[in-house]
Design a protein around this motif. Structure first.
Motif, PDB file in Angstrom:
ATOM      1  N   GLU A 246      51.379  44.435  46.088  1.00  0.00           N
ATOM      2  CA  GLU A 246      50.644  45.525  46.729  1.00  0.00           C
ATOM      3  C   GLU A 246      49.248  45.662  46.121  1.00  0.00           C
ATOM      4  O   GLU A 246      48.264  45.913  46.838  1.00  0.00           O
ATOM      5  CB  GLU A 246      51.422  46.828  46.591  1.00  0.00           C
ATOM      6  N   ALA A 247      49.151  45.495  44.802  1.00  0.00           N
ATOM      7  CA  ALA A 247      47.843  45.552  44.149  1.00  0.00           C
ATOM      8  C   ALA A 247      46.920  44.456  44.669  1.00  0.00           C
ATOM      9  O   ALA A 247      45.742  44.698  44.957  1.00  0.00           O
ATOM     10  CB  ALA A 247      48.012  45.426  42.634  1.00  0.00           C
ATOM     11  N   GLN A 248      47.450  43.252  44.814  1.00  0.00           N
ATOM     12  CA  GLN A 248      46.652  42.137  45.319  1.00  0.00           C
ATOM     13  C   GLN A 248      46.214  42.377  46.759  1.00  0.00           C
ATOM     14  O   GLN A 248      45.065  42.098  47.135  1.00  0.00           O
ATOM     15  CB  GLN A 248      47.456  40.845  45.230  1.00  0.00           C
ATOM     16  N   ARG A 249      47.139  42.921  47.567  1.00  0.00           N
ATOM     17  CA  ARG A 249      46.809  43.188  48.968  1.00  0.00           C
ATOM     18  C   ARG A 249      45.643  44.158  49.075  1.00  0.00           C
ATOM     19  O   ARG A 249      44.694  43.928  49.846  1.00  0.00           O
ATOM     20  CB  ARG A 249      48.048  43.761  49.683  1.00  0.00           C
ATOM     21  N   TYR A 250      45.694  45.231  48.290  1.00  0.00           N
ATOM     22  CA  TYR A 250      44.630  46.225  48.389  1.00  0.00           C
ATOM     23  C   TYR A 250      43.333  45.699  47.798  1.00  0.00           C
ATOM     24  O   TYR A 250      42.246  45.963  48.338  1.00  0.00           O
ATOM     25  CB  TYR A 250      45.048  47.516  47.681  1.00  0.00           C
ATOM     26  N   ALA A 251      43.404  44.930  46.711  1.00  0.00           N
ATOM     27  CA  ALA A 251      42.202  44.336  46.132  1.00  0.00           C
ATOM     28  C   ALA A 251      41.530  43.402  47.122  1.00  0.00           C
ATOM     29  O   ALA A 251      40.286  43.351  47.215  1.00  0.00           O
ATOM     30  CB  ALA A 251      42.548  43.591  44.843  1.00  0.00           C
TER      31      ALA A 251
ATOM     32  N   LEU B 288      41.579  43.727  50.359  1.00  0.00           N
ATOM     33  CA  LEU B 288      40.912  44.560  51.349  1.00  0.00           C
ATOM     34  C   LEU B 288      39.542  45.019  50.865  1.00  0.00           C
ATOM     35  O   LEU B 288      38.601  45.166  51.659  1.00  0.00           O
ATOM     36  CB  LEU B 288      41.777  45.779  51.686  1.00  0.00           C
ATOM     37  N   LEU B 289      39.445  45.250  49.547  1.00  0.00           N
ATOM     38  CA  LEU B 289      38.175  45.704  48.963  1.00  0.00           C
ATOM     39  C   LEU B 289      37.239  44.547  48.633  1.00  0.00           C
ATOM     40  O   LEU B 289      36.077  44.780  48.282  1.00  0.00           O
ATOM     41  CB  LEU B 289      38.452  46.518  47.698  1.00  0.00           C
ATOM     42  N   GLY B 290      37.750  43.332  48.711  1.00  0.00           N
ATOM     43  CA  GLY B 290      36.921  42.175  48.398  1.00  0.00           C
ATOM     44  C   GLY B 290      36.685  41.982  46.906  1.00  0.00           C
ATOM     45  O   GLY B 290      35.709  41.323  46.507  1.00  0.00           O
ATOM     46  N   ALA B 291      37.566  42.521  46.071  1.00  0.00           N
ATOM     47  CA  ALA B 291      37.422  42.366  44.617  1.00  0.00           C
ATOM     48  C   ALA B 291      37.780  40.938  44.230  1.00  0.00           C
ATOM     49  O   ALA B 291      38.870  40.451  44.541  1.00  0.00           O
ATOM     50  CB  ALA B 291      38.310  43.356  43.896  1.00  0.00           C
ATOM     51  N   GLN B 292      36.873  40.267  43.517  1.00  0.00           N
ATOM     52  CA  GLN B 292      37.030  38.849  43.197  1.00  0.00           C
ATOM     53  C   GLN B 292      37.380  38.585  41.736  1.00  0.00           C
ATOM     54  O   GLN B 292      37.704  37.459  41.384  1.00  0.00           O
ATOM     55  CB  GLN B 292      35.740  38.102  43.540  1.00  0.00           C
ATOM     56  N   ASN B 293      37.299  39.581  40.881  1.00  0.00           N
ATOM     57  CA  ASN B 293      37.448  39.343  39.436  1.00  0.00           C
ATOM     58  C   ASN B 293      38.754  39.906  38.879  1.00  0.00           C
ATOM     59  O   ASN B 293      38.855  40.222  37.702  1.00  0.00           O
ATOM     60  CB  ASN B 293      36.269  39.947  38.675  1.00  0.00           C
ATOM     61  N   LEU B 294      39.761  40.022  39.749  1.00  0.00           N
ATOM     62  CA  LEU B 294      41.055  40.574  39.355  1.00  0.00           C
ATOM     63  C   LEU B 294      42.119  39.489  39.322  1.00  0.00           C
ATOM     64  O   LEU B 294      42.148  38.599  40.173  1.00  0.00           O
ATOM     65  CB  LEU B 294      41.474  41.666  40.331  1.00  0.00           C
ATOM     66  N   HIS B 295      43.006  39.596  38.341  1.00  0.00           N
ATOM     67  CA  HIS B 295      44.090  38.633  38.175  1.00  0.00           C
ATOM     68  C   HIS B 295      45.372  39.426  37.925  1.00  0.00           C
ATOM     69  O   HIS B 295      45.421  40.251  37.009  1.00  0.00           O
ATOM     70  CB  HIS B 295      43.807  37.695  37.004  1.00  0.00           C
ATOM     71  N   TRP B 296      46.409  39.164  38.730  1.00  0.00           N
ATOM     72  CA  TRP B 296      47.647  39.928  38.656  1.00  0.00           C
ATOM     73  C   TRP B 296      48.741  39.037  38.089  1.00  0.00           C
ATOM     74  O   TRP B 296      49.053  37.983  38.644  1.00  0.00           O
ATOM     75  CB  TRP B 296      48.033  40.437  40.043  1.00  0.00           C
ATOM     76  N   LEU B 297      49.370  39.455  36.977  1.00  0.00           N
ATOM     77  CA  LEU B 297      50.307  38.614  36.244  1.00  0.00           C
ATOM     78  C   LEU B 297      51.601  39.378  35.968  1.00  0.00           C
ATOM     79  O   LEU B 297      51.586  40.579  35.692  1.00  0.00           O
ATOM     80  CB  LEU B 297      49.687  38.174  34.912  1.00  0.00           C
TER      81      LEU B 297
END
Length: 250
Positions: A100-105, A107-116
């Motif tokens: 869910e975090a990745q899906r919303y990120a 949508l916002l176009g955030a490119q510097n996030l990594h979900w582990l």
């Protein structure tokens, strides 16, 4: 004693936003755009407060580099951190939260996030070091002995000059909360009884609210070479907590 990881994964699948922030406004599994905006605005406000406190305690360090949000859930604090730091890593035990975090990120176009996905060894971030770490209302859901070991491993990944902000519950002052905690954590079948008393579905999972010994926390922090710490105290409905702001020597 319940399995906190299994409980959290069930919550992640059924009530991901309410599981992160226990406000009735976020109880529905599918939030409206307005509800979701309110949820993430609360995260931005919290991150702003934390960074302001860091600047007050430690001075202006620019707040750049790599940041880690331990127990990130759906990214309530991770997304605001991504607007400040170069690369931000969200670590959580529940894959459904991370999805869910990745899906919303996205949508916002955030490119510097990594979900582990997190484990107790923090193997997903093995050999990595971070300039900033944040964990809020997370450790209280982890039994103390286990949480102390995780904290130790997190501190080992704090870079020279890096800042960590960790929240812990240390006392429970509401008598009813202490009674429910005893039933839920220690008595076989107690979780069903607590749900019955609270008018909830019988098999709704509980979030443990574990208190940590402050002496043990200080020993863990100092044993990992941390010599500077500042604290702020808080009260979440009778659950007294402490935010520990620590900095590793440069």
């Amino acid at each position: 004693m319940s399995d906190t990881d299994l409980d959290w994964q069930h919550i992640a699948r059924t009530q991901p936003y309410y599981g992160v922030l226990r406000d009735p406004a976020f109880r529905e599994p599918q939030l409206s755009d307005e509800q979701r905006a309110l949820f993430f605005d609360s995260g931005q406000s919290h991150v702003n407060m934390v960074l302001d406190q860091c600047q007050r305690f430690f001075g202006d360090n620019g707040f750049k580099g790599n940041a880690l949000d331990f127990g990130c859930g759906v990214g309530r604090l991770t997304l605001p951190l991504s607007r400040q730091f170069t690369q931000v890593f969200g670590l959580d035990v529940a894959p459904a939260m991370l999805s869910e975090a990745q899906r919303y990120a996205n949508l916002l176009g955030a490119q510097n996030l990594h979900w582990l996905v997190a484990d107790d060894a923090l193997s997903a971030i093995d050999r990595m070091h971070f300039d900033f770490m944040l964990s809020f209302i997370v450790f209280q859901h982890i039994p103390e002995a286990r949480g102390q070991k995780i904290l130790k491993k997190l501190l080992q990944r704090l870079a020279p000059g890096g800042i960590g902000v960790f929240h812990f519950k240390y006392a429970q002052v509401h008598p009813a909360s202490r009674f429910y905690a005893f039933l839920s954590h220690q008595l076989p079948g107690g979780r069903l009884l607590v749900n019955l008393l609270r008018g909830k579905p019988l098999h709704e999972p509980h979030m443990q609210m574990n208190a940590y010994n402050l002496n043990h926390l200080m020993q863990t922090i100092q044993s990992e070479g941390i010599h500077e710490i500042h604290v702020r105290l808080g009260d979440h409905g009778g659950h007294w907590g402490v935010e520990m702001y620590v900095r590793r020597d440069a």
